[in-house]
Design a protein around this motif. Structure first.
Motif, PDB file in Angstrom:
ATOM      1  N   LEU A 164     -13.832  -4.766 -34.619  1.00 26.03           N
ATOM      2  CA  LEU A 164     -13.815  -4.060 -33.338  1.00 26.03           C
ATOM      3  C   LEU A 164     -15.036  -4.430 -32.498  1.00 26.03           C
ATOM      4  N   LEU A 165     -16.211  -4.418 -33.105  1.00 23.63           N
ATOM      5  CA  LEU A 165     -17.428  -4.760 -32.372  1.00 23.63           C
ATOM      6  C   LEU A 165     -17.394  -6.213 -31.897  1.00 23.63           C
ATOM      7  N   VAL A 166     -16.811  -7.091 -32.706  1.00 24.46           N
ATOM      8  CA  VAL A 166     -16.752  -8.510 -32.345  1.00 24.46           C
ATOM      9  C   VAL A 166     -15.790  -8.741 -31.186  1.00 24.46           C
ATOM     10  N   ILE A 167     -14.587  -8.168 -31.253  1.00 20.29           N
ATOM     11  CA  ILE A 167     -13.606  -8.444 -30.203  1.00 20.29           C
ATOM     12  C   ILE A 167     -14.045  -7.861 -28.867  1.00 20.29           C
ATOM     13  N   VAL A 168     -14.778  -6.738 -28.916  1.00 18.91           N
ATOM     14  CA  VAL A 168     -15.276  -6.144 -27.680  1.00 18.91           C
ATOM     15  C   VAL A 168     -16.526  -6.865 -27.199  1.00 18.91           C
ATOM     16  N   GLY A 169     -17.436  -7.156 -28.127  1.00 17.69           N
ATOM     17  CA  GLY A 169     -18.694  -7.794 -27.748  1.00 17.69           C
ATOM     18  C   GLY A 169     -18.525  -9.207 -27.218  1.00 17.69           C
ATOM     19  N   THR A 170     -17.496  -9.922 -27.678  1.00 20.48           N
ATOM     20  CA  THR A 170     -17.235 -11.268 -27.183  1.00 20.48           C
ATOM     21  C   THR A 170     -16.386 -11.258 -25.920  1.00 20.48           C
ATOM     22  N   PHE A 202      -7.732  -6.544 -34.429  1.00 23.04           N
ATOM     23  CA  PHE A 202      -8.122  -5.232 -34.939  1.00 23.04           C
ATOM     24  C   PHE A 202      -7.013  -4.607 -35.779  1.00 23.04           C
ATOM     25  N   GLY A 203      -5.765  -4.693 -35.313  1.00 21.27           N
ATOM     26  CA  GLY A 203      -4.658  -4.065 -36.026  1.00 21.27           C
ATOM     27  C   GLY A 203      -4.495  -4.607 -37.430  1.00 21.27           C
ATOM     28  N   TRP A 241     -11.540  -1.801 -25.128  1.00 19.65           N
ATOM     29  CA  TRP A 241     -11.409  -0.733 -26.115  1.00 19.65           C
ATOM     30  C   TRP A 241      -9.957  -0.309 -26.268  1.00 19.65           C
ATOM     31  N   LEU A 242      -9.246  -0.218 -25.135  1.00 17.40           N
ATOM     32  CA  LEU A 242      -7.864   0.252 -25.184  1.00 17.40           C
ATOM     33  C   LEU A 242      -6.951  -0.707 -25.943  1.00 17.40           C
ATOM     34  N   ASP A 243      -7.316  -1.973 -26.025  1.00 16.10           N
ATOM     35  CA  ASP A 243      -6.527  -2.918 -26.824  1.00 16.10           C
ATOM     36  C   ASP A 243      -6.545  -2.522 -28.296  1.00 16.10           C
ATOM     37  N   ALA A 244      -7.725  -2.112 -28.768  1.00 16.05           N
ATOM     38  CA  ALA A 244      -7.850  -1.682 -30.158  1.00 16.05           C
ATOM     39  C   ALA A 244      -7.143  -0.344 -30.380  1.00 16.05           C
ATOM     40  N   LEU A 245      -7.264   0.571 -29.425  1.00 16.44           N
ATOM     41  CA  LEU A 245      -6.586   1.857 -29.553  1.00 16.44           C
ATOM     42  C   LEU A 245      -5.073   1.677 -29.593  1.00 16.44           C
ATOM     43  N   ALA A 246      -4.559   0.769 -28.787  1.00 18.03           N
ATOM     44  CA  ALA A 246      -3.117   0.504 -28.789  1.00 18.03           C
ATOM     45  C   ALA A 246      -2.680  -0.075 -30.131  1.00 18.03           C
ATOM     46  N   ALA A 247      -3.485  -0.981 -30.679  1.00 16.61           N
ATOM     47  CA  ALA A 247      -3.155  -1.556 -31.986  1.00 16.61           C
ATOM     48  C   ALA A 247      -3.171  -0.484 -33.066  1.00 16.61           C
ATOM     49  N   GLY A 248      -4.151   0.403 -33.016  1.00 20.02           N
ATOM     50  CA  GLY A 248      -4.213   1.483 -33.995  1.00 20.02           C
ATOM     51  C   GLY A 248      -3.021   2.415 -33.895  1.00 20.02           C
ATOM     52  N   ALA A 249      -2.593   2.712 -32.673  1.00 21.26           N
ATOM     53  CA  ALA A 249      -1.436   3.587 -32.479  1.00 21.26           C
ATOM     54  C   ALA A 249      -0.155   2.939 -33.011  1.00 21.26           C
ATOM     55  N   LEU A 250       0.034   1.652 -32.733  1.00 19.71           N
ATOM     56  CA  LEU A 250       1.221   0.951 -33.229  1.00 19.71           C
ATOM     57  C   LEU A 250       1.205   0.863 -34.753  1.00 19.71           C
ATOM     58  N   LEU A 251       0.030   0.637 -35.318  1.00 26.18           N
ATOM     59  CA  LEU A 251      -0.073   0.596 -36.775  1.00 26.18           C
ATOM     60  C   LEU A 251       0.264   1.960 -37.369  1.00 26.18           C
ATOM     61  N   GLY A 252      -0.211   3.025 -36.725  1.00 28.55           N
ATOM     62  CA  GLY A 252       0.115   4.364 -37.202  1.00 28.55           C
ATOM     63  C   GLY A 252       1.608   4.621 -37.204  1.00 28.55           C
ATOM     64  N   LEU A 253       2.296   4.168 -36.160  1.00 33.91           N
ATOM     65  CA  LEU A 253       3.750   4.330 -36.109  1.00 33.91           C
ATOM     66  C   LEU A 253       4.430   3.533 -37.216  1.00 33.91           C
ATOM     67  N   ALA A 254       3.961   2.307 -37.444  1.00 28.84           N
ATOM     68  CA  ALA A 254       4.544   1.473 -38.504  1.00 28.84           C
ATOM     69  C   ALA A 254       4.344   2.112 -39.874  1.00 28.84           C
ATOM     70  N   LEU A 255       3.162   2.665 -40.115  1.00 26.73           N
ATOM     71  CA  LEU A 255       2.895   3.308 -41.399  1.00 26.73           C
ATOM     72  C   LEU A 255       3.708   4.584 -41.570  1.00 26.73           C
ATOM     73  N   ALA A 256       4.010   5.261 -40.469  1.00 26.45           N
ATOM     74  CA  ALA A 256       4.812   6.475 -40.548  1.00 26.45           C
ATOM     75  C   ALA A 256       6.265   6.166 -40.899  1.00 26.45           C
ATOM     76  N   VAL A 257       6.740   4.996 -40.482  1.00 29.83           N
ATOM     77  CA  VAL A 257       8.136   4.620 -40.724  1.00 29.83           C
ATOM     78  C   VAL A 257       8.297   3.892 -42.056  1.00 29.83           C
ATOM     79  N   ILE A 258       7.346   3.005 -42.364  1.00 32.33           N
ATOM     80  CA  ILE A 258       7.427   2.183 -43.583  1.00 32.33           C
ATOM     81  C   ILE A 258       6.531   2.830 -44.635  1.00 32.33           C
TER      82      ILE A 258
END
Length: 268
Positions: A207-213, A177-178, A218-235
Motif C-alpha cells: 500500500l505504501l509503495v503503490i501510493v508513494g510511487t 494491493f488486492g 488511496w481509493l484504488d486500494a479501498l476498492a480492491a479491499g472491498a472487492l476482495l471482501g465480496l469475493a471472500l464472502a461468496v467463496i
C-alpha cells in the motif's frame, strides 16, 4: 444383552491435489484473458483523466491523507525511491505465483479456494477497468506528485501513447494491493505459526509503495479491499483441510480410541 462394537467412520482424507497441467493452463489462461482484456480499455484518455480529477476531489472531500505525505518519505534520497519502484515492479506477480505454488504443494484445499478468490478479484477488476478508466496520480498534474519510476527507475511502463503491453488507465482497483492482501489472508488461515500475522506487513508495505510511487490513489486500494471482501464472502473456505502436509492421511490410518467406538445393537 447382545452388544457389538464398530469403529467410527475414518476421518476423510486430505483434499486431492488438482492436476498440475490443468492448473497451469487455467492460471495462464486467466492471466492472458485479464491481460488482453485490459487492452479493451485503452484509448479512453479523456475519460480516464476526467475520472482522475473526480477521484482526487472525492479524496479531498473525504479528508483522506494526501498521497504526497507518503511520497515525501521516499524523496529524501534516491535509494528509497529506487527500492520502492523495484518493489512495485518485481514483487507483485512472483509473490502471488509463489503463494499459489506453495498452497498447491502443501495445502491443496486452500489452493483451490485461493485460486478462485484471486480469479474472482481479477475478473471484477477487469470489469471496473472497462467501465471506469482511471489515470494514475503520477499522470495528473493537479496532484503535484512525482513519477518516481520515470525519475529514479526502474519503470515497468513506457510512454502511455506507445505502451502496447499494459493499460496505464486501469488504476482502480489496485490489484497490487488486492492480491497482496489475499496473499496475507491466505497464509494466515492456512498456517498455524504464531508469527503468521506478520504476513500483513506485505499488503501494508505494498500500500505504501503503490501510493508513494504515485501509481495509485488511496481509493484504488479501498476498492480492491472491498472487492476482495465480496469475493471472500461468496467463496468460502473449505470445511476440512489439513493444517500440515499429510496430517489428514495420517489421521485416517489411526484407529479410533476405544471411548469413541460406537455401540451398535445394544439392548437387543
Amino acid at each position: 444383552m447382545n452388544a457389538r462394537t464398530e469403529p467410527s467412520q475414518a476421518a476423510p482424507s486430505a483434499t486431492a491435489r488438482p492436476p498440475l497441467v490443468r492448473e497451469l493452463l487455467l492460471v495462464v489462461g486467466l492471466f492472458l484473458v485479464y491481460k488482453f482484456g485490459r487492452q479493451l480499455a485503452t484509448g479512453h484518455t479523456g475519460e480516464a483523466f476526467h475520472n482522475a480529477h473526480r477521484v482526487w476531489d472525492l479524496e479531498r472531500t473525504l479528508r483522506l491523507p494526501g498521497e504526497g505525505s507518503v511520497q515525501s518519505l521516499l524523496l529524501h534520497g534516491d535509494t528509497l525511491a529506487h527500492l520502492a519502484n523495484a518493489y512495485y515492479a518485481t514483487v507483485h506477480f512472483p509473490a502471488t505465483l509463489a503463494f499459489l505454488v506453495w498452497l498447491y504443494l502443501r495445502r491443496p484445499a486452500h489452493y483451490v479456494w485461493a485460486r478462485r478468490v484471486l480469479a474472482a478479484l481479477a475478473t471484477a477488476a477487469l470489469v471496473l477497468h472497462l467501465v471506469f478508466p482511471l489515470a494514475p496520480p503520477r499522470m495528473l498534474a493537479a496532484t503535484g506528485l512525482v513519477d518516481t519510476a520515470r525519475v529514479y527507475g526502474p519503470s515497468v511502463y513506457g510512454p502511455p501513447q506507445t505502451d502496447t503491453l499494459s493499460n496505464q488507465f486501469a488504476a482502480m482497483p489496485s490489484l497490487h494491493f488486492g492480491w497482496a492482501l489475499m496473499l496475507a489472508i491466505g497464509l494466515i488461515v492456512a498456517t498455524r505459526s504464531r508469527w503468521r500475522w506478520l504476513w500483513l506487513l506485505h499488503p501494508l508495505l505494498t500500500l505504501l509503495v503503490i501510493v508513494g510511487t504515485a501509481n495509485h490513489y488511496w481509493l484504488d486500494a479501498l476498492a480492491a479491499g472491498a472487492l476482495l471482501g465480496l469475493a471472500l464472502a461468496v467463496i468460502h473456505l473449505p470445511h476440512r483441510t489439513a493444517t500440515t502436509a499429510g496430517r489428514a492421511q495420517d489421521t485416517a490410518l489411526v484407529p479410533a480410541p476405544a471411548e469413541e467406538q460406537v455401540l451398535v445393537g445394544a439392548g437387543r
